[in-house]
Design a protein around this motif. Structure first.
Motif, short mmCIF file in Angstrom:
data_model
loop_
_atom_site.label_atom_id
_atom_site.label_comp_id
_atom_site.label_asym_id
_atom_site.label_seq_id
_atom_site.Cartn_x
_atom_site.Cartn_y
_atom_site.Cartn_z
N LEU A 68 0.77 -1.24 0.11
CA LEU A 68 0.20 -0.12 -0.10
C LEU A 68 0.68 1.15 -0.10
CD1 LEU A 68 -2.53 -1.01 2.78
CD2 LEU A 68 -3.08 -0.73 0.36
N TRP A 69 0.57 2.22 -1.04
CA TRP A 69 1.49 3.46 -0.77
C TRP A 69 0.84 4.48 0.00
CZ3 TRP A 69 5.99 4.49 -1.10
CH2 TRP A 69 6.42 5.92 -1.55
N ASN A 70 1.67 5.51 0.14
CA ASN A 70 1.43 6.50 1.37
C ASN A 70 0.19 7.06 1.29
OD1 ASN A 70 3.91 5.64 1.99
ND2 ASN A 70 4.86 7.65 1.69
N ASN A 71 -0.41 7.28 -0.09
CA ASN A 71 -1.70 8.06 -0.16
C ASN A 71 -2.75 7.10 0.05
OD1 ASN A 71 -1.32 6.47 -2.58
ND2 ASN A 71 -2.12 8.13 -3.96
N ASN A 72 -2.74 5.60 0.33
CA ASN A 72 -3.70 4.70 0.51
C ASN A 72 -3.64 4.18 1.88
OD1 ASN A 72 -5.00 4.79 -2.17
ND2 ASN A 72 -3.89 3.19 -2.84
N LEU A 73 -3.35 4.83 2.76
CA LEU A 73 -3.24 4.17 4.22
C LEU A 73 -4.45 4.66 5.22
CD1 LEU A 73 0.79 4.67 4.87
CD2 LEU A 73 -0.67 2.87 3.97
N SER A 74 -4.96 5.58 4.65
CA SER A 74 -6.36 6.03 5.78
C SER A 74 -7.33 5.23 5.61
CB SER A 74 -6.66 7.52 5.34
OG SER A 74 -7.24 7.52 3.97
N TYR A 75 -8.20 4.93 6.79
CA TYR A 75 -9.37 4.01 6.56
C TYR A 75 -10.53 4.66 7.26
CZ TYR A 75 -12.39 -0.20 6.96
OH TYR A 75 -13.43 -0.79 7.13
N ASP A 76 -11.72 4.68 6.63
CA ASP A 76 -12.97 4.99 7.50
C ASP A 76 -13.98 4.19 6.69
OD1 ASP A 76 -15.20 5.94 8.54
OD2 ASP A 76 -14.52 8.09 8.74
N TYR A 104 1.70 -5.58 2.06
CA TYR A 104 2.74 -4.69 3.24
C TYR A 104 2.19 -3.32 3.31
CZ TYR A 104 6.67 -7.74 2.43
OH TYR A 104 7.63 -8.98 2.29
N VAL A 105 2.10 -2.56 4.53
CA VAL A 105 2.26 -1.19 4.31
C VAL A 105 3.81 -0.79 3.99
CG1 VAL A 105 2.12 0.74 5.84
CG2 VAL A 105 0.60 -1.31 6.58
N HIS A 106 3.86 0.16 3.03
CA HIS A 106 5.13 0.42 2.31
C HIS A 106 5.70 1.29 3.30
CE1 HIS A 106 6.93 0.71 -2.08
NE2 HIS A 106 7.79 0.59 -1.14
N TRP A 107 5.33 2.08 3.96
CA TRP A 107 6.17 3.04 4.59
C TRP A 107 5.26 3.57 5.81
CZ3 TRP A 107 11.07 4.52 4.26
CH2 TRP A 107 11.86 4.39 3.16
N PRO A 108 5.64 3.74 7.18
CA PRO A 108 4.83 4.13 8.23
C PRO A 108 4.69 5.69 7.97
CG PRO A 108 7.00 3.83 9.08
CD PRO A 108 7.01 3.36 7.77
N ALA A 109 4.14 6.20 6.99
CA ALA A 109 3.94 7.74 6.57
C ALA A 109 2.39 8.12 6.36
CB ALA A 109 4.75 7.94 5.35
N ALA A 132 -0.56 -9.87 6.47
CA ALA A 132 -0.03 -8.49 6.66
C ALA A 132 1.16 -8.36 6.74
CB ALA A 132 -0.84 -7.71 7.65
N GLY A 133 1.80 -7.36 6.20
CA GLY A 133 3.39 -7.13 6.40
C GLY A 133 3.67 -5.53 6.66
N VAL A 134 4.68 -5.32 6.85
CA VAL A 134 5.16 -3.93 7.15
C VAL A 134 6.38 -3.76 6.29
CG1 VAL A 134 3.76 -3.18 9.15
CG2 VAL A 134 6.21 -4.18 9.39
N SER A 135 6.63 -2.36 5.99
CA SER A 135 7.81 -2.30 5.30
C SER A 135 8.59 -0.85 5.75
CB SER A 135 7.79 -2.26 3.73
OG SER A 135 8.89 -1.87 3.00
N ASN A 136 10.11 -0.94 6.08
CA ASN A 136 10.72 -0.02 6.46
C ASN A 136 10.19 0.57 7.67
OD1 ASN A 136 12.09 0.63 4.05
ND2 ASN A 136 10.05 1.08 3.00
#
Length: 270
Positions: A68-76, A104-109, A132-136
């Motif tokens: 998931l890129w940084n502009n696709n991390l919100s959720y409601d 993955y979450v590409h960046w915690p951003a 699920a995975g995380v990155s960076n």
């Protein structure tokens, strides 16, 4: 899907053009790879999916990961918007898969937070993702995500190579029982000029790339070297057959140079 992340995978960063990307995926699967890694930010999920569909290798034998890129991390869940949940479903559609093996979450951003993790849980519950995975992520951020997620968190993908060993992170992933996946495992070619690696490569009559990848494999790290060149793709896969002895490992461990190559402004405080 395979029961676990295969030991080596094909990275597809910068491989944006359709034909080279499809050909790289086909070459990798033909060589024996069973792990293909992409990301929304790479702009090639559709091409990777085409490679998967055109291969004779059955889908259930290939481990497919995207991010998931940084502009696709919100959720409601009450709002229809371009968020983690919708973005993940779009990635699955582009890849041509019913289920993404690892998201993955590409960046915690940017909008990363509890909502992102909630979306991952929902995607897992609905069968859109297998894990699920995380990155960076830093060790602290990794522990937080691990504690909060109900979905299985199985990997942290970070830059690691002989010039950036990531010893602390490897210790944490080992403690949590998850995989450390290595992007830029060849240091963007930097490892080719390191005397210690050159000497080990000459000793075994193999490439410096194979030595660096074999060193990561010996540490239990799972590298995903990127390449669009079928010859390089096959050579990288040969690292699985290279057995480094204690002297080789000691020589590579003794390398004093340290270099982090990927450090954007939105990166966490390493």
């Amino acid at each position: 899907m395979p029961d676990e992340i295969p030991r080596i995978g094909l990275g597809t960063w910068q491989n944006k053009e359709r034909e080279p990307c499809v050909d790289a995926v086909l070459a990798a699967l033909d060589a024996g790879y069973r792990h293909i890694d992409t990301a929304q930010a790479y702009g090639n999920e559709r091409h990777v999916g085409e490679g998967l569909s055109r291969s004779d290798v059955p889908r259930d034998e290939v481990f497919v990961a995207t991010k998931l890129w940084n502009n696709n991390l919100s959720y409601d869940e009450s709002i229809t918007q371009d968020d983690a949940y919708i973005g993940a479903k779009r990635s699955a559609e582009l890849l041509g898969v019913d289920t993404i093996d690892l998201l993955y979450v590409h960046w915690p951003a940017e909008d990363y937070g509890d909502g992102t993790l909630e979306a991952l849980d929902k995607l897992y519950d609905e069968g859109v993702i297998e894990a699920a995975g995380v990155s960076n992520f830093t060790p602290e951020l990794l522990r937080e995500a691990y504690d909060k997620l109900d979905a299985p968190l199985i990997a942290n993908q970070v830059e690691t190579h002989p010039l950036l060993p990531q010893d602390e992170m490897l210790s944490v992933t080992d403690e949590l029982g998850i995989d450390l996946v290595a992007y830029s495992p060849l240091g963007r070619g930097g490892v080719f000029d390191v005397p210690e690696i050159q000497e080990v490569a000459e000793k075994h009559d193999v490439s410096e790339a194979q030595v660096s990848l074999a060193w990561l494999l010996e540490r239990g790290v799972k590298p995903i070297p990127k390449s669009a060149d079928p010859e390089h793709i096959r050579d990288n896969y040969g690292a699985l057959d290279l057995e480094l002895d204690d002297e080789d490992i000691e020589a590579i461990d003794s390398i004093g140079e340290r270099e982090r190559l990927i450090d954007p402004e939105f990166a966490p405080d390493w």
